[in-house]
Design an enzyme around this catalytic site. Structure first.
Site, short mmCIF file in Angstrom:
data_model
loop_
_atom_site.label_atom_id
_atom_site.label_comp_id
_atom_site.label_asym_id
_atom_site.label_seq_id
_atom_site.Cartn_x
_atom_site.Cartn_y
_atom_site.Cartn_z
CD GLU A 44 -2.57 -1.24 2.70
OE1 GLU A 44 -2.12 -0.92 3.81
OE2 GLU A 44 -3.76 -1.50 2.50
CB CYS B 268 -8.43 1.89 7.40
SG CYS B 268 -7.93 1.36 5.77
O1 FUB Z 1 -2.92 -0.29 9.05
C1 FUB Z 1 -4.04 0.50 9.36
C2 FUB Z 1 -4.69 0.95 8.10
O2 FUB Z 1 -5.16 -0.18 7.37
C3 FUB Z 1 -3.76 1.65 7.13
O3 FUB Z 1 -3.71 3.02 7.28
C4 FUB Z 1 -4.31 1.26 5.83
O4 FUB Z 1 -3.42 1.46 4.77
C5 FUB Z 1 -4.66 -0.18 6.04
O5 FUB Z 1 -3.54 -0.99 5.97
ZN ZN Z 2 -7.94 3.23 4.37
#
Ligand code: FUB
Ligand code: ZN
Length: 681
Positions: free
Chosen positions: A343, A439
């Site tokens: 990500e 999230c």
């Molecule tokens: O790890 C917490 C949240 O979930 C992150 O900000 C997102 O990218 C997802 O991985």
């Molecule tokens: Zn998110």
């Protein structure tokens, strides 16, 4: 000391904007009630959240420990979907380690809504969540359901991966907002107790450590600004200062875990931790790297530190980071994070459209960073980027009916390929009701609910208009109160009108000259005036009084953009923008095979703005004379380049990017191929 600006408090702002008032009300009416159901695992067909489940279980465990009863260690269950007929075990932790944060974000969103409009029933529902959270807190202030329910003796042993400090950060953000909304200190007390618990363990003369997923930095600064307790500010500074120093705290904690498993230690050099933005001290940051949301949240925390400590090297690091993001690593939509692998940010100029990640949370993080850069230095470039991210990469994250969400925001999608091609398995061509890793949806809810705090900032004698979102606001200028009304509708035009509704005060109103405007005209009720232009803001200083009006007409031409020639994926492609909106083509309007469309170089001069209705919302649209290639049936796969493409004239219908995929599954493209000069007609 430099005078930095502060956001307008949400309580001083009332949105009247056609687009943003609707989005704000959508969050209140649809998203918040829906998400409460999701947090309680009551949405059929949606991945369970386990927020309420985990909190209830943690509250029982905390009560048992307080009563001196032994709570056995338990394994967590990674199960995020419930197989038919399987009931979750009441004392087992389910889901991701950061599941607590989903509920904290929801409380924060509710709080911003309550600030704007009291609602006793909603407050009572949120109170249930607050009570549950407070009950789940351990006697020493610790509060994280993952460790409470698995092995509390291992708390804080894996800051790199286990998100306790991330959950703390979201708790603190929610707690400050809840206090502002209700006047209650229950959640704030809980957040402060947890902060003190953290600072008993980590600090200059204690253990070294810092968050694996940043947010605690900006949250601690917010806690400091809300309470005045410098301990929170100092803890945040400690986290920022220790990050990326040698030996790496992440490596040391990993070696402690390895030693427990009888494994040999790994090198403790910080350079291994670029993904966590911990490969060098933060003041030496040169480039945006690693996990995109983490990088953006860290940047926001760094900018807070630069403001609160007037820290020049930190501010310069923020400026380098800003340039790296916005000149080399940002999509035209304001999306950031080009690769789904981790990500993360990719290399400079690596901005593929179809495999893009561009997580909604990362675009929100870019807005956090941009607003803070504006507070440090009111330069219009920061607001231009914030606006670009907000109107495109953030807003696309939520359906027009508020009932489904994007996590990943590609700039090109073909549903067939999304289904069949494993390289695109992270891309969903339709928004989802909820996610196992959820999230983004509550993050959009809290961000859109707090939008009033992004449009303007102020110092003692200057009010800055960064975003042209229609609203009424109460401001203090030179110690005197003014009530102002800003009228604008950027879905229509660049006309912006400010009216002084009441009061009298002397001071400066500073209006951003938007990057998308070619120029502007200005009319005032008080005669001709020549605003001073500085940093892309138009400054007007005078005594203001009831009845004063000024109207800017910022020109809003349709523009055809291309990408920097170093962006390999976009060679020969163009996209349309008008005002803050990036436009896209959908096969719903233009037929399948969007890659067969060809846009002539002079298209912007022939493009016509219009309107289109979607989900009860009137949106801007564009009609563009263009061409479509007719493929050669039974021709060779690789014909001679001397052969001209066979083109037929078509009229392209373009809609704002944020509104794609609201009429069922559809192909979508932001970037469209240009006609080659040799093409035949
Ligand atoms: O790890 C917490 C949240 O979930 C992150 O900000 C997102 O990218 C997802 O991985
Ligand atoms: Zn998110």
């Amino acid at each position: 000391m430099t005078q930095f600006s502060l956001p307008l408090p949400l309580s001083a702002v009332r949105l009247t904007d056609a687009l943003w008032k609707r989005e704000n009300e959508l969050v209140r009416r649809e998203v918040i009630p829906y998400q409460w159901e999701a947090l309680n695992d009551r949405v059929e067909g949606a991945a369970p959240s386990f927020f309420v489940h985990n909190m209830r279980a943690a509250a029982r465990a905390a009560a048992a420990r307080r009563a001196g009863r032994f709570v056995p260690r338990r394994a967590a269950s990674g199960m995020v979907t419930q197989p038919d007929g399987q009931t979750p075990d009441p004392d087992t932790f389910y889901g991701w380690v950061f599941q607590d944060s989903d509920g904290y974000k929801w409380i924060e969103a509710v709080s911003y809504q309550l600030i704007q409009q009291p609602d006793e029933q909603l407050r009572q529902t949120a109170q249930q969540a607050v009570d549950l959270i407070c009950a789940a807190q351990e006697a020493d202030g610790y509060l994280d359901t993952f460790y409470s329910l698995t092995d509390i003796s291992a708390a804080f042993s894996n800051l790199r991966d286990h998100h306790e400090l991330y959950c703390f950060g979201h708790l603190a953000e929610a707690a400050v907002a809840w206090k502002e909304a209700t006047g209650q200190t229950d959640l704030l007390d809980a957040a402060c107790r947890f902060a003190r618990c953290i600072s008993r363990r980590f600090g200059p003369n204690l253990e070294r450590g810092c968050p694996g997923h940043e947010i605690a930095e900006m949250a601690l600064f917010r806690l400091y600004e809300a309470t005045g307790d410098t301990a929170y500010r100092d803890l945040s500074c400690f986290f920022l200062d220790v990050r990326g120093t040698e030996p790496s705290t992440f490596a040391l904690e990993e070696n402690r875990r390895r030693a427990g498993e009888g494994l040999p230690p790994l090198p403790v050099t910080a350079s291994r931790y670029a993904y966590h933005q911990a490969d060098r001290p933060v003041r030496d940051t040169q480039e945006a790297r690693g996990h995109a949301v983490r990088q953006m949240y860290l940047a926001a925390g760094m900018a807070d530190e630069a403001r609160l400590k007037d820290d020049r090297p930190m501010r310069e690091a923020c400026e380098r980071l800003w340039r790296s993001v916005t000149r080399e690593k940002m999509y035209v939509t304001g999306g950031v994070g080009a690769t789904h692998l981790g990500e993360a940010f990719s290399l400079p100029y690596d901005l593929p459209s179809d495999t893009a990640y561009a997580e909604t949370c990362a675009a929100i993080g870019l807005c956090f960073f941009a607003r803070r850069m504006l507070q440090l230095n009111p330069v219009s470039e920061y607001a231009d980027v914030m606006e670009r991210a907000l109107y495109n990469a953030v807003l696309s994250g939520m359906a027009l009916d508020g009932k489904s969400f994007f996590y990943v925001n590609p700039l090109e999608a073909d549903p067939l390929y999304c289904r069949e091609d494993q390289r695109l398995s992270h891309v969903r061509p339709v928004r989802q009701k909820w996610f196992g890793c959820a999230c983004c949806p509550p993050n959009i809810a809290r961000f859109l609910s707090s939008l009033g705090a992004y449009a303007g900032t102020h110092t003692e004698d200057t009010l800055y208009f960064h975003l042209y979102i229609a609203q009424e606001m109460n401001v203090s200028l030179g110690g005197k109160e003014l009530r102002l009304s800003l009228d604008a509708d950027l879905t229509e035009s660049g006309r912006v009108r400010l009216t002084v509704l009441s009061g009298a005060a002397s001071g400066t109103l500073a209006f951003r000259l938007p990057g998308w405007a070619d120029g502007y005209s200005l009319n005032t009720s008080f005669g001709a005036c020549e605003p001073a232009l500085k940093g892309g803001y138009l400054y007007l200083t005078r005594p203001w009084q009831k009845g004063d009006t000024l109207s800017f007409d910022f020109s809003m031409p349709i523009r055809l953009l291309m990408a920097d020639s170093r962006v390999r994926e976009l060679t020969g492609q163009v996209c349309f923008v008008r005002g803050p909106f990036v436009f896209c083509a959908e096969s719903t309007d233009n037929g399948p095979g969007l890659h067969l469309l060809r846009v002539p170089a002079d298209a912007e001069t022939h493009a016509v703005p219009g309107r289109t209705e979607m989900a009860g919302l009137s949106l801007p649209s564009l009609q563009v004379p263009a061409f479509r290639v007719t493929p050669e049936e039974d021709g060779p796969l690789y014909p001679s380049a001397a052969q001209k493409e066979r083109l037929s004239p078509v009229t392209l219908s373009l809609i704002p990017y944020f509104a794609w995929s609201n009429r069922g599954e559809s192909e979508m493209r932001v970037w469209l191929p240009r006609t080659s000069p040799e093409s035949s007609r």
